[in-house]
Write a protein that holds these residues in place. Structure first.
Motif, short mmCIF file in Angstrom:
data_model
loop_
_atom_site.label_atom_id
_atom_site.label_comp_id
_atom_site.label_asym_id
_atom_site.label_seq_id
_atom_site.Cartn_x
_atom_site.Cartn_y
_atom_site.Cartn_z
N MET A 67 0.91 -1.16 -0.03
CA MET A 67 0.04 0.02 0.05
C MET A 67 0.91 1.25 0.16
O MET A 67 0.54 2.33 -0.48
CB MET A 67 -0.89 -0.10 0.96
CG MET A 67 -1.79 1.19 1.25
SD MET A 67 -3.21 0.69 2.54
CE MET A 67 -2.32 0.63 3.98
N LEU A 68 2.16 1.19 0.58
CA LEU A 68 2.79 2.32 0.53
C LEU A 68 3.60 2.80 -0.83
O LEU A 68 3.85 4.00 -1.01
CB LEU A 68 4.29 1.96 1.66
CG LEU A 68 3.86 1.59 2.79
CD1 LEU A 68 4.93 1.00 3.80
CD2 LEU A 68 3.26 2.73 3.63
N GLY A 100 -3.16 4.15 -7.86
CA GLY A 100 -4.33 3.82 -8.95
C GLY A 100 -5.53 2.77 -7.97
O GLY A 100 -5.57 2.88 -6.89
N ASP A 101 -6.20 1.76 -8.54
CA ASP A 101 -7.11 1.15 -8.19
C ASP A 101 -6.54 0.11 -6.79
O ASP A 101 -7.22 -0.21 -6.11
CB ASP A 101 -7.83 0.10 -9.08
CG ASP A 101 -8.50 1.09 -10.10
OD1 ASP A 101 -9.06 2.18 -9.77
OD2 ASP A 101 -9.14 0.65 -11.53
N THR A 102 -5.24 -0.20 -7.16
CA THR A 102 -4.58 -1.20 -6.27
C THR A 102 -4.63 -0.55 -5.00
O THR A 102 -4.86 -1.08 -3.88
CB THR A 102 -3.28 -1.74 -6.95
OG1 THR A 102 -3.40 -2.30 -7.94
CG2 THR A 102 -2.76 -2.51 -5.54
N HIS A 103 -4.18 0.74 -4.98
CA HIS A 103 -4.17 1.55 -3.58
C HIS A 103 -5.41 1.81 -3.00
O HIS A 103 -5.45 1.87 -1.78
CB HIS A 103 -3.29 2.87 -3.74
CG HIS A 103 -3.08 3.49 -2.71
ND1 HIS A 103 -4.14 4.88 -2.59
CD2 HIS A 103 -2.48 3.57 -1.64
CE1 HIS A 103 -3.71 5.16 -1.44
NE2 HIS A 103 -2.95 4.59 -0.69
N LYS A 104 -6.34 2.12 -3.91
CA LYS A 104 -7.67 2.45 -3.20
C LYS A 104 -8.41 1.11 -2.58
O LYS A 104 -8.95 1.27 -1.63
CB LYS A 104 -8.56 2.78 -4.54
CG LYS A 104 -8.48 4.09 -5.16
CD LYS A 104 -9.43 4.54 -6.23
CE LYS A 104 -9.21 5.99 -6.73
NZ LYS A 104 -10.17 6.09 -7.85
N ARG A 105 -8.06 -0.05 -3.25
CA ARG A 105 -8.64 -1.37 -2.89
C ARG A 105 -8.10 -1.66 -1.39
O ARG A 105 -8.57 -1.92 -0.42
CB ARG A 105 -8.56 -2.27 -3.66
CG ARG A 105 -9.58 -2.39 -4.71
CD ARG A 105 -9.57 -3.63 -5.54
NE ARG A 105 -8.30 -3.85 -6.51
CZ ARG A 105 -7.04 -4.37 -6.19
NH1 ARG A 105 -7.45 -5.22 -5.02
NH2 ARG A 105 -6.20 -4.66 -7.11
N LYS A 136 -3.27 -9.55 0.27
CA LYS A 136 -3.46 -9.63 1.91
C LYS A 136 -2.30 -9.97 2.60
O LYS A 136 -2.20 -9.24 3.77
CB LYS A 136 -4.64 -10.96 2.05
CG LYS A 136 -5.98 -10.73 1.71
CD LYS A 136 -6.83 -11.74 1.72
CE LYS A 136 -8.12 -11.50 1.36
NZ LYS A 136 -9.08 -12.64 1.32
N VAL A 137 -1.29 -10.76 2.08
CA VAL A 137 -0.12 -10.92 3.03
C VAL A 137 0.83 -9.55 3.05
O VAL A 137 1.21 -9.17 3.73
CB VAL A 137 0.74 -11.75 2.02
CG1 VAL A 137 2.14 -11.92 2.48
CG2 VAL A 137 0.11 -13.25 1.92
N SER A 138 0.69 -8.72 1.77
CA SER A 138 1.35 -7.51 1.64
C SER A 138 0.43 -6.47 2.56
O SER A 138 1.40 -5.68 3.22
CB SER A 138 1.36 -7.02 0.27
OG SER A 138 2.11 -5.80 0.19
N PHE A 139 -0.61 -6.46 2.73
CA PHE A 139 -1.41 -5.56 3.85
C PHE A 139 -0.83 -6.16 5.17
O PHE A 139 -0.67 -5.07 5.99
CB PHE A 139 -2.84 -6.11 3.65
CG PHE A 139 -3.45 -5.33 4.68
CD1 PHE A 139 -3.99 -3.92 4.05
CD2 PHE A 139 -4.12 -5.72 5.76
CE1 PHE A 139 -4.72 -3.13 5.10
CE2 PHE A 139 -4.79 -4.64 6.61
CZ PHE A 139 -5.22 -3.60 6.22
N VAL A 140 -0.58 -7.32 5.61
CA VAL A 140 -0.19 -7.75 6.93
C VAL A 140 1.16 -7.01 6.96
O VAL A 140 1.42 -6.53 8.47
CB VAL A 140 -0.13 -9.20 7.04
CG1 VAL A 140 0.60 -9.57 8.27
CG2 VAL A 140 -1.61 -9.82 7.14
N LEU A 141 2.12 -7.28 6.07
CA LEU A 141 3.28 -6.83 6.03
C LEU A 141 3.40 -5.08 6.24
O LEU A 141 4.08 -4.46 7.05
CB LEU A 141 4.26 -7.06 4.86
CG LEU A 141 4.60 -8.57 4.85
CD1 LEU A 141 5.38 -8.79 3.50
CD2 LEU A 141 5.83 -8.83 6.08
N ASP A 142 2.48 -4.27 5.57
CA ASP A 142 2.49 -3.00 5.85
C ASP A 142 1.92 -2.76 7.11
O ASP A 142 2.36 -1.66 7.71
CB ASP A 142 1.50 -2.42 4.56
CG ASP A 142 1.89 -2.51 3.47
OD1 ASP A 142 2.99 -2.34 3.11
OD2 ASP A 142 1.21 -2.38 2.43
N SER A 143 0.82 -3.62 7.57
CA SER A 143 0.44 -3.26 9.05
C SER A 143 1.55 -3.32 10.13
O SER A 143 1.56 -2.48 10.91
CB SER A 143 -0.69 -4.19 9.26
OG SER A 143 -1.65 -4.02 8.71
#
Length: 493
Positions: free
Chosen positions: A126-127, A131-136, A290-297
């Motif tokens: 997310m960092l 575009g659409d990927t960031h929005k989701r 979802k995995v990337s989201f966990v890493l960002d968190s």
């Protein structure tokens, strides 16, 4: 020398000279840019290729703008051009332009961090996503934060971990607070995101790889085996594998729960009421996202929050009046609980008014985030300035936060300013702004507030020696913020 050898020498020298000419012309060519309807801001480009990057990144106290910005703003004004990170760049220390840039994300500007950062964070982080990927990803993050932040289980986890950390201090005359803050924030975020306790083996595995990952973020971007950058890329891969294994284990548990009775299912939902449980139900994200989201968190919840905690504790140690008022606020909140050891709840958090002033002032004065990277998607005209298409743009938050024309006594830590100053104004952007404003900022404030609640009631502290937050540009305390700590007795509380 043979005639053939002479020819090769001539070709080699010509190639080197040609390369140097290309580099020099590529560096200075943007200086000749003449746009229509506006003027590129004044400034300087420095040396070919390197530009002024080293001067811009020269370490300085995070509660100052540093020599580079002070010099360039004095010479060229609050908006100027430079050559940073191998690209012609417009640097903005102007609150109105910064706000305009942040609010124009995806239309006139887009996130543009150096490519090596993408190699560590991953393409769907997310960092760095656009575009659409960031929005989701951002919509999922906001939804999770909204659901989580006031849940009793989340608040209890924060408080229990804070108490565990502080209990470990009782026989220690001295602690390295940066280490303690990171331990606290890591345990909180791993518990909340993955449902792991500090005692579980996956927690220590993730922490070891995560520390390697963090060191690579601020290293020379050379993918050569053994370098910090290469080790960081490999560490991210291992963390991803660990997270995927946890996800599969959780999915299997959910499938098994479908075969259990309602009571068992309810008990399990209470046990696993974390980010991951909710994230598994999100249909708009792919498995990799979802995995990337966990890493960002993990990244946002670990480093940024722990640094904010360090800032608050450091500045309070030099402001006895603020510390005393903060302590009185928390003593009052605790006195209103039916039992002395009752958990804090969301209503208690909303009563922490002066605590919010202290946190906001630490964010303004300490500057956890100095600037962000953006790129102009087209020629942008703003108040007579022209920002050419393709140029990088750096909105600098530090310069705005420490501008004496915008904040009275800007170079002083003064939490009381927030009694009358709106924290949502354009001149205060500690977490960025627009569609890229940090979605976890509210969670960070809750963590800091709950930790402070128990810290100020149970300990007195003094900083050991002079240790200032230094911007490299990533902010850190050089000595780790060593504190001499002394438990408060019941009578002094």
């Amino acid at each position: 020398m043979a005639e053939g050898d002479s020819c090769w020498v001539v070709v080699l020298v010509g190639g080197v000279v040609g390369f140097i000419l290309v580099v020099v012309l590529n560096h200075f060519w943007p200086l000749l840019f003449k746009g229509k309807g506006g003027t590129v801001p004044k400034g300087s480009f420095g040396w070919p290729l390197l530009g002024e990057t080293f001067s811009f990144l020269k370490p300085h106290s995070s509660n100052s703008v540093g020599a580079f910005l002070h010099d360039h703003c004095s010479r060229y004004g609050k908006v100027f051009k430079s050559h940073l990170f191998f690209s012609p760049t417009v640097v903005s220390c102007d609150p109105e332009l910064n706000y305009f840039i942040l609010q124009s994300e995806g239309k006139l500007f887009e996130c543009s961090y150096p490519k090596p950062i993408h190699g560590i964070l991953g393409k769907v982080s997310m960092l760095v996503a656009v575009g659409d990927t960031h929005k989701r990803l951002r919509n999922a993050a906001l939804s999770l934060v909204t659901i989580t932040k006031s849940k009793p289980e989340f608040l209890h986890d924060i408080e229990n971990i804070a108490i565990q950390i502080l209990d470990s201090w009782k026989n220690k005359p001295q602690v390295i607070f940066c280490e303690e803050a990171r331990k606290f924030t890591f345990n909180v975020i791993v518990k909340q995101v993955l449902g792991l306790t500090p005692q579980e083996p996956e927690t220590s595995e993730i922490l070891e790889d995560f520390l390697t990952f963090m060191r690579g973020l601020i290293s020379l971007p050379l993918y050569i085996p053994g370098t910090p950058y290469a080790r960081a890329v490999q560490a991210r891969s291992r963390i991803s594998s660990t997270v995927k294994a946890i996800v599969e284990k959780r999915r299997a548990g959910r499938r098994n729960n479908n075969n259990n009775d309602d009571d068992d299912d309810n008990n399990n939902s209470k046990k696993n009421s974390d980010f991951l449980e909710i994230l598994l139900s999100v249909d708009t994200l792919s498995e990799d996202e979802k995995v990337s989201f966990v890493l960002d968190s993990l990244l946002g919840g670990y480093e940024t929050t722990s640094l904010l905690m360090c800032m608050v504790v450091h500045f309070l140690s030099h402001s006895p009046a603020a510390l005393q008022q903060l302590k009185q606020e928390h003593l009052k909140i605790r006195s209103m609980k039916q039992k002395h050891d009752d958990h804090l709840d969301w209503e208690d958090y909303k009563k922490m008014e002066f605590t919010q002033y202290v946190i906001n002032e630490a964010l303004r004065y300490g500057n956890v985030v100095k600037f962000v990277h953006r790129k102009a998607l087209k020629d942008v005209k703003y108040k007579g300035y022209l920002i050419p298409s393709g140029w990088k743009v750096l909105p600098v938050f530090t310069a705005v936060h420490l501008d004496p024309s915008l904040h009275a006594n800007a170079t002083q830590f003064h939490p009381w300013r927030w009694e009358s100053q709106d924290p949502t104004c354009k001149k205060f952007t500690p977490f960025g702004g627009g569609s890229r404003c940090c979605p976890g900022s509210d969670l960070a404030k809750v963590e800091v507030a709950f930790f402070l609640h128990h810290l100020v009631q149970n300990f007195r502290w003094k900083t050991e020696g002079e240790d200032q937050p230094i911007a490299y540009p990533y902010v850190e305390f050089q000595r780790g913020l060593v504190l001499n700590v002394d438990p408060c007795s019941e009578t002094t509380m």
